[in-house]
Design an enzyme around this catalytic site. Structure first.
Site, PDB file in Angstrom:
ATOM      1  CE1 TYR A 254      -5.058  -1.458  -3.330  1.00 58.53           C
ATOM      2  CE2 TYR A 254      -5.951   0.388  -4.570  1.00 58.53           C
ATOM      3  CZ  TYR A 254      -4.892  -0.449  -4.242  1.00 58.53           C
ATOM      4  OH  TYR A 254      -3.666  -0.235  -4.835  1.00 58.53           O
TER       5      TYR A 254
ATOM      6  CB  SER B 113      -0.680  -9.653  -8.761  1.00 54.87           C
ATOM      7  OG  SER B 113      -0.789  -8.565  -9.578  1.00 54.87           O
TER       8      SER B 113
ATOM      9  CG  HIS C 166      -2.129  -0.948   0.981  1.00 57.00           C
ATOM     10  ND1 HIS C 166      -3.240  -0.623   0.237  1.00 57.00           N
ATOM     11  CD2 HIS C 166      -2.316  -2.228   1.397  1.00 57.00           C
ATOM     12  CE1 HIS C 166      -4.079  -1.648   0.209  1.00 57.00           C
ATOM     13  NE2 HIS C 166      -3.532  -2.644   0.899  1.00 57.00           N
ATOM     14  CB  THR C 167       4.275   2.135  -0.407  1.00 62.07           C
ATOM     15  OG1 THR C 167       4.712   0.932  -1.034  1.00 62.07           O
ATOM     16  CG2 THR C 167       4.396   1.986   1.101  1.00 62.07           C
TER      17      THR C 167
ATOM     18  CG  ASP D 265      -0.233  -5.679  -8.450  1.00 65.29           C
ATOM     19  OD1 ASP D 265       0.612  -5.635  -7.546  1.00 65.29           O
ATOM     20  OD2 ASP D 265      -1.455  -5.539  -8.252  1.00 65.29           O
TER      21      ASP D 265
END
Ligand code: GLA
Length: 381
Positions: A217, A123, A33-34, A165
């Site tokens: 998200y 992914s 989550h960066t 991803d």
């Protein structure tokens, strides 16, 4: 060259294919989550993924079929409609997103197959996009640029994701993790020490990117943007635009939720750089500590954890892992645990005993490939 398993399967089912492409899933060692805040990540490509076989048609239709037609219904799309097709909330959207990056010049039959679990935090969706994008790309396509294009195209499905991803799928290198920076995308390959083993355990709790997860998200993406603006990032800026010297200021954000979110993101970015240093020094205990504090932050501050994955992480620790954490977007999916080649089997067994539906040791693998099909012209591919 040994063809990846799903590519062999789609070629066997479409022996007159002229072309095929394969794109792998990924695990992310750290830097969760960066990416959508413009901060670095450290993933690597898996040997599993998604393959597509293609053969030309004599009309202008793009016909999609899957080797598992009961789970993935077929679709027929006039080529001219690819660019404007409204999203359907199905797997087809991801293929359309990829084809938009590099559209076919004529009608085509496409047959898809995969050996990667879906919605397991590995992914599978980006692998679909990247395989479709690579299929009709020029042989010398700039993969950094294509990865950025794929990330932008995939946002059509409605998830405001970052670019990790697609970059992992297109740039993967055997034996190496990728230290990725964004805006623009840059990749540095960092070797994984030979003694290290990354165990991946699927909790069986599906984390569907298009479902309820999407709203949760996107909410975090928006919270990070709000925090960035409060911390003085320029208009439209990201947490990655806040100078490092200002990171501590996130502790003074008035809104406790934004404070926790931004605090997590800055701490995770710092852990990612520390993890690269630990990898380069072969310091697996330190890397393990970083994974474990990432897990704590993801669970307590970022609130993307899941009790079923927590149970796997605890089991990995009890079995002697250096560290473990939830991987990918979270809310279910998989855990990774860091061990050695000697301890990996015991860690995997403990994670299965704690509820994992499957486990494997992840070997960093090559990125996506495009190959000539069984019925290709001699210079195709
Ligand atoms: C999903 C997104 C990525 C990244 C991860 C969390 O996989 O597609 O861009 O944000 O979640 O690190």
């Amino acid at each position: 060259m040994d063809l990846p398993t799903p590519l062999r399967r789609v070629f066997a089912a479409m022996p007159d294919a002229t072309l095929g492409a394969f794109a792998p899933g990924r695990v992310n060692l750290i830097g969760e989550h960066t990416d959508y805040s413009g901060l670095p990540v450290l993933p690597f490509a898996l040997p599993f993924g998604v393959a597509i076989a293609a053969r030309p048609r004599h009309d202008d239709l793009v016909c999609l079929r899957h080797l598992e037609p009961d789970r993935f219904a077929a679709a027929v799309i006039p080529r001219a409609e690819l660019a404007n097709r409204p999203r359907t909330g199905t797997w087809v959207d991801y293929v359309v997103a990829g084809l938009r990056c590099q559209p076919p010049a004529n009608g085509v039959d496409l047959l898809l197959g995969a050996d990667l679990p879906i919605a397991a935090g590995l992914s599978s969706s980006a692998a679909l996009v990247c395989a479709a994008a690579l299929l009709f790309a020029p042989r010398d396509v700039d993969r950094l640029h294509l990865a950025e294009q794929c990330a932008a195209a995939e946002r059509y499905v409605g998830t405001e994701a970052g670019g990790m991803d697609q970059a992992a799928a297109l740039l993967g290198q055997p034996g190496h993790a990728l230290f990725l920076h964004f805006r623009p995308l840059r990749a540095t390959a960092v070797p994984l020490p030979h003694s290290a083993a990354v165990v991946v355990a699927d909790s069986g709790v599906r984390a569907e990117k298009g479902g309820a997860l999407q709203a949760a998200y996107n909410e975090r993406v928006h919270q990070c943007r709000r925090a960035a603006s409060l911390l003085g990032a320029p208009a439209g800026g990201l947490l990655g635009d806040v100078p490092t010297s200002q990171w501590a200021a996130s502790a003074a954000l008035a809104d406790p939720l934004l404070r926790r979110r931004a605090g997590f993101v800055f701490a995770e970015a710092a852990r990612t750089s520390a993890a690269v240093a630990a990898l380069r020094q072969g310091d697996l205990p330190e890397l393990g500590r970083l994974l474990t504090s990432s897990h704590r932050g993801l669970t307590d501050d970022y609130e993307v954890g899941h009790p079923a994955v927590d149970a796997l992480v605890r089991a990995a620790h009890a079995a002697g892992a250096f560290g473990a954490r939830i991987v990918g977007a979270g809310f279910g999916g998989s855990a990774i645990a860091l061990g050695t080649r000697e301890t990996a089997a015991a860690i995997a067994a403990a994670m299965r005993a704690a509820g994992a539906v499957s486990t494997f040791v992840a070997e960093p693998s090559a990125g996506a490939c495009r190959v000539a099909g069984p019925k290709a012209a001699p210079n195709a591919g």
